[in-house]
Structure formats: C-alpha cells, structure tokens
Design a protein around this motif. Sequence first.
Motif, PDB file in Angstrom:
ATOM      1  N   SER A 129      -2.535  -1.838  -1.747  1.00  0.00           N
ATOM      2  CA  SER A 129      -3.591  -0.904  -2.113  1.00  0.00           C
ATOM      3  C   SER A 129      -3.015   0.416  -2.593  1.00  0.00           C
ATOM      4  CB  SER A 129      -4.505  -0.661  -0.903  1.00  0.00           C
ATOM      5  OG  SER A 129      -5.275   0.496  -1.064  1.00  0.00           O
ATOM      6  N   ASP A 130      -3.451   0.865  -3.774  1.00  0.00           N
ATOM      7  CA  ASP A 130      -3.062   2.189  -4.273  1.00  0.00           C
ATOM      8  C   ASP A 130      -3.482   3.271  -3.288  1.00  0.00           C
ATOM      9  OD1 ASP A 130      -2.364   0.788  -6.607  1.00  0.00           O
ATOM     10  OD2 ASP A 130      -4.344   1.117  -7.485  1.00  0.00           O
ATOM     11  N   GLN A 131      -4.673   3.130  -2.726  1.00  0.00           N
ATOM     12  CA  GLN A 131      -5.204   4.141  -1.809  1.00  0.00           C
ATOM     13  C   GLN A 131      -4.382   4.223  -0.524  1.00  0.00           C
ATOM     14  OE1 GLN A 131      -6.919   1.795  -3.335  1.00  0.00           O
ATOM     15  NE2 GLN A 131      -8.558   2.776  -4.525  1.00  0.00           N
ATOM     16  N   GLU A 134      -1.169   5.953  -1.361  1.00  0.00           N
ATOM     17  CA  GLU A 134      -1.430   7.376  -1.581  1.00  0.00           C
ATOM     18  C   GLU A 134      -1.600   8.112  -0.253  1.00  0.00           C
ATOM     19  OE1 GLU A 134      -1.871  10.798  -3.777  1.00  0.00           O
ATOM     20  OE2 GLU A 134      -1.471   8.809  -4.608  1.00  0.00           O
ATOM     21  N   SER A 173      -5.905  -3.111  -7.715  1.00  0.00           N
ATOM     22  CA  SER A 173      -4.585  -2.546  -7.457  1.00  0.00           C
ATOM     23  C   SER A 173      -3.810  -2.328  -8.749  1.00  0.00           C
ATOM     24  CB  SER A 173      -3.784  -3.470  -6.526  1.00  0.00           C
ATOM     25  OG  SER A 173      -2.469  -2.978  -6.345  1.00  0.00           O
ATOM     26  N   ASN A 174      -3.656  -1.077  -9.140  1.00  0.00           N
ATOM     27  CA  ASN A 174      -2.781  -0.750 -10.263  1.00  0.00           C
ATOM     28  C   ASN A 174      -1.326  -1.020  -9.912  1.00  0.00           C
ATOM     29  OD1 ASN A 174      -4.670   0.270 -12.252  1.00  0.00           O
ATOM     30  ND2 ASN A 174      -4.962   2.022 -10.918  1.00  0.00           N
ATOM     31  N   THR A 175      -0.962  -0.761  -8.657  1.00  0.00           N
ATOM     32  CA  THR A 175       0.407  -1.015  -8.214  1.00  0.00           C
ATOM     33  C   THR A 175       0.776  -2.477  -8.405  1.00  0.00           C
ATOM     34  OG1 THR A 175       0.202   0.752  -6.569  1.00  0.00           O
ATOM     35  CG2 THR A 175       1.995  -0.826  -6.257  1.00  0.00           C
TER      36      THR A 175
END
Length: 498
Positions: A129-131, A134, A173-175
């Motif tokens: 998860s990008d979040q 972060e 998910s961009n990652t």
Amino acid sequence: MIKLFFLIVWTFSSFLNVFAQEKSVRIDSLLQSAVQRGMFNGVLLAAQDGRIMYEKAFGYADFGQKKANTIQTGFELASVSKVFTAVAILQLKDKGKLKFDDPFSLYYPDFPYKTVTIRQLLSHTSGISDQDIESQKAEIPFKDTYTNQELVTFLSQHTFKFKLSPNEKWWYSNTGYALLAALVEKLSGKTFDVYLQKEIFKKAGMKHTYLKSDFLNTKPNFPEAFNYDYPKRYISEREKMEGSKSYYHTASYGASNVVSTVHDLLLFDNALYNTTLVNQSTLKEAYQSTMLKNGEKNYVWINIGGMGKAYDGLGWFLFDDESAGKTVWHTGGMPGCVTILLRNVEKKQTVVLLDNVNSEGVYLTAFNTLNILNNQPLLPVRKSFAKVYGKILMKYGDEAADLFLIENRTRKNLYSISENDLNNLGYDFLSDKLYSQALKVFKTNIVLFPESDNTYNSYGEALYKIGKKDEALQMFRKSLEINPENEDSIKAIEDFTK
C-alpha cells in the motif's frame, strides 16, 4: 443483377455513413455541453473498427500563451500509463521469461514479502500500500528520487507493516506498478523507457509517445499540453502545475509518466487486436477478473456513477455488465490531468479522452460517448455541488452561497451533492484558518444531511478549534444522539471531562 447488387451495396453503405454522421453529431453535442459547463478541456477521439468516427480538440494547451489544444497535442496520461507496464509484463510472459503466479521474490531474492506474486501486483491485490508506506516514512530514511531498482532495494531493506495480506482485497498501488517496471528492466536488460520505446511504441507505430521525467533527457517532437488545476476546492482560478506543484518528482516509472496523443493511443488499441504486441490468449486472460482468496471476484472501489460494479483483470478494469459487449478500460488522474482509454473489445469500439485541467465528470463523458456508439441511454454528468459552493462562498460571501444553495439543492441532474465532499471542503477552509467559511460549510452540511452523526461531529470540531467549547460540546452530544457509537464524538466528550 450485377447493377442491382451494387445498388444494394451503395444504399447500405450510404445508410451506414448517415448513421455514423448522426452519432458524430450526438457526440459533438455531448462534448459542446461539457465544454459550456466547464467540464472538459482537451481532446476526445471515438473509433469503430479502427476507423475514426469523431475527433475534436477543445480549450487550451497553454492558457498563458493562448495556445489551443489540437488533435496532435500530447497529454500526460497519469495512470493510463499502467496499461503499458501491464503489456510489457504480458510480453515477457509470452516470451517465457515469467509466469503470472511467480512470486516477485523469485527474481529479487532479498524482497521480504515472499508470497506477493506478479499477478497480484498487476491486479492491485498484493497488499503493498502506498498509504502504508507513506505513513511509516517518518520512521525510515526515505528519499523522493528512487529509481525502480533502488525502490526494490529500499523495500527489501525496510520491513513495512501492511494492513492487507496478499490477495485479501483490491487496494490500488502505484508502488506495485513501479515494482513491475523494475522487473521489466531486470528481465529485458533494458531501461524501462528504452523497453517501452522499442517493444511497444515502435511496434505499434506510436511516434508521439514517450516516458517523461525530469531525470530523462527525452524531448518530445510534438506539442504538449501544460496541466492546470485549482490549488484548493474553494479557489476560483486554476494554476499551472509545474515546479514544486508538478506530479513528476520521482525517478521510478511504471505507475505513470507516459505522454501520448489520441492518435497514438488508437494505434496502440489497434495493435492489441493482433499479435503485434501480445498473444491473444494472454490478452484474453488479462481481460478476466482475478479472484481473491475468499473466492470472490476482485471488485474495485472505483465508482463511476451508473456504470455498475467493476473488477480488475491484469492491467485493465472491466464491468460486470457485458450486455453491450466486454468493455476494458483504464483511467488516469493527477493534479491538472484526467484521462481514460475505453475499449469495447467485442465490438472494436474505442474512446480516448485526454483532459489537461482535471475537469469533473470526464469519465462519464467518455462512457456516454461509448453509449452513443451503442445506442444506449446517456448517464447524467453532474458537477460537484461542494466545489461550486465553496468557490462562491470564498469569492462572493454568505448571501451568494445561500442563494446558490436555495436554487440548486434540488437540481440533482446538474449537481452531485455529497456529504463527504462538503465535509472535505469545510476542513480545507479550517486547515487554512478561514474559520468563518469553515463554520458556514459545516452548518450547510447539517442542513443538507440532518440525520448524519458525522456532520454534527465535524461542526463540533470546528467550533472547538475556534474556542467555542460549549457549542462544540452540544454538537458532539447531538452526534451521539444519532449514533451512540461515533468514536470521534465519544473521544471529544471524554476530553472535555479531563
């Protein structure tokens, strides 16, 4: 008999031309309406069997220099770029270099999330998860300019706690797509930009498409649109997205960064219908829903009003409802940019919409274009009530905002009135210390949604922040009258007694 045959063919051909012209007129009317409402600034192309039925550019590519958008204008694609990353992975699968269910760690042995597979990265079910990343950055040394390979190393050296386990649930998910781009580089021996250029863009005949970054020396040979957006929901003037406001401050690719034109995307679309890029059997698998470990389809939370439930395949979103044909698509959005590539793969219908001011409702405008091609009813395209209300409140004051509320609160064909949107607007004002406007918005939200415990809680938080504690306490109590389990209101009242 021969003359009669040619007469029949000519008559049928004329009928089809008239039919196509009628649809073109309807699409143009749809677009003109969107432009007049301030809901489109860009280019739209619609095609049937690879033949362009409608194409037109609207608005400006550069507002400062008054340079108009044209059919040849390049646009940043945002997450539509992910389809190219997915196609690259599909190509490597066709070449026998990987399998969809291979764990990512098979190719990167130090990668700690051993059960995450390529299929899960493609379908946003990896749990990465990008979040979550972060939120844990503060505890881990982190920089904003990781290359794809450096990103893999970084994730391998630091253990992140992800809320979701692999294949538990869809979570964008961009990652995950940056990791896929790293895998493309490793297995192909080419940098990602070179791979895309050689194996996808060149093979499809796409001469006006490239991978953009501050860290690459690529210079486009075609005009490119600047991006513009509102810095806040309540600001009336758009700003140019560049410098510190630009989206591209990363050296990793795969999730975004591709720039293209509507014509090049049509060439890409055409190339997917033969074996130029990917085997048809592989594409067929990509166009099917992936399945979660609980046995359910991999449904997504992307909500495009009126279009029904959607799920994720391998790099493409798909709708449950296939009554008008199987439709695969991908959207993109970032500050100052919104895009969509929409394909009915059964009927070979294509809609490409590229917008450089982050207009509202453009996804529905694209789907309505496809509906016109299929003689389906159009869906209402609504503006955010909260955004218009906030701009009026900020620029003209309370009375003008009240008048707008009275005149438009029931015009549901034109405006989407969302409790959450208004709540976010209120917090925008509150975070910028525009307390009068914040209180006004939260009160309006209570008027519109009087049965919501959250509206009272938010109004209470705003009152508490400006020192009106007695009134805030009343709001928290009202919130609990509606919902005794509102945790924020419970905690707020507990804090009063400390």
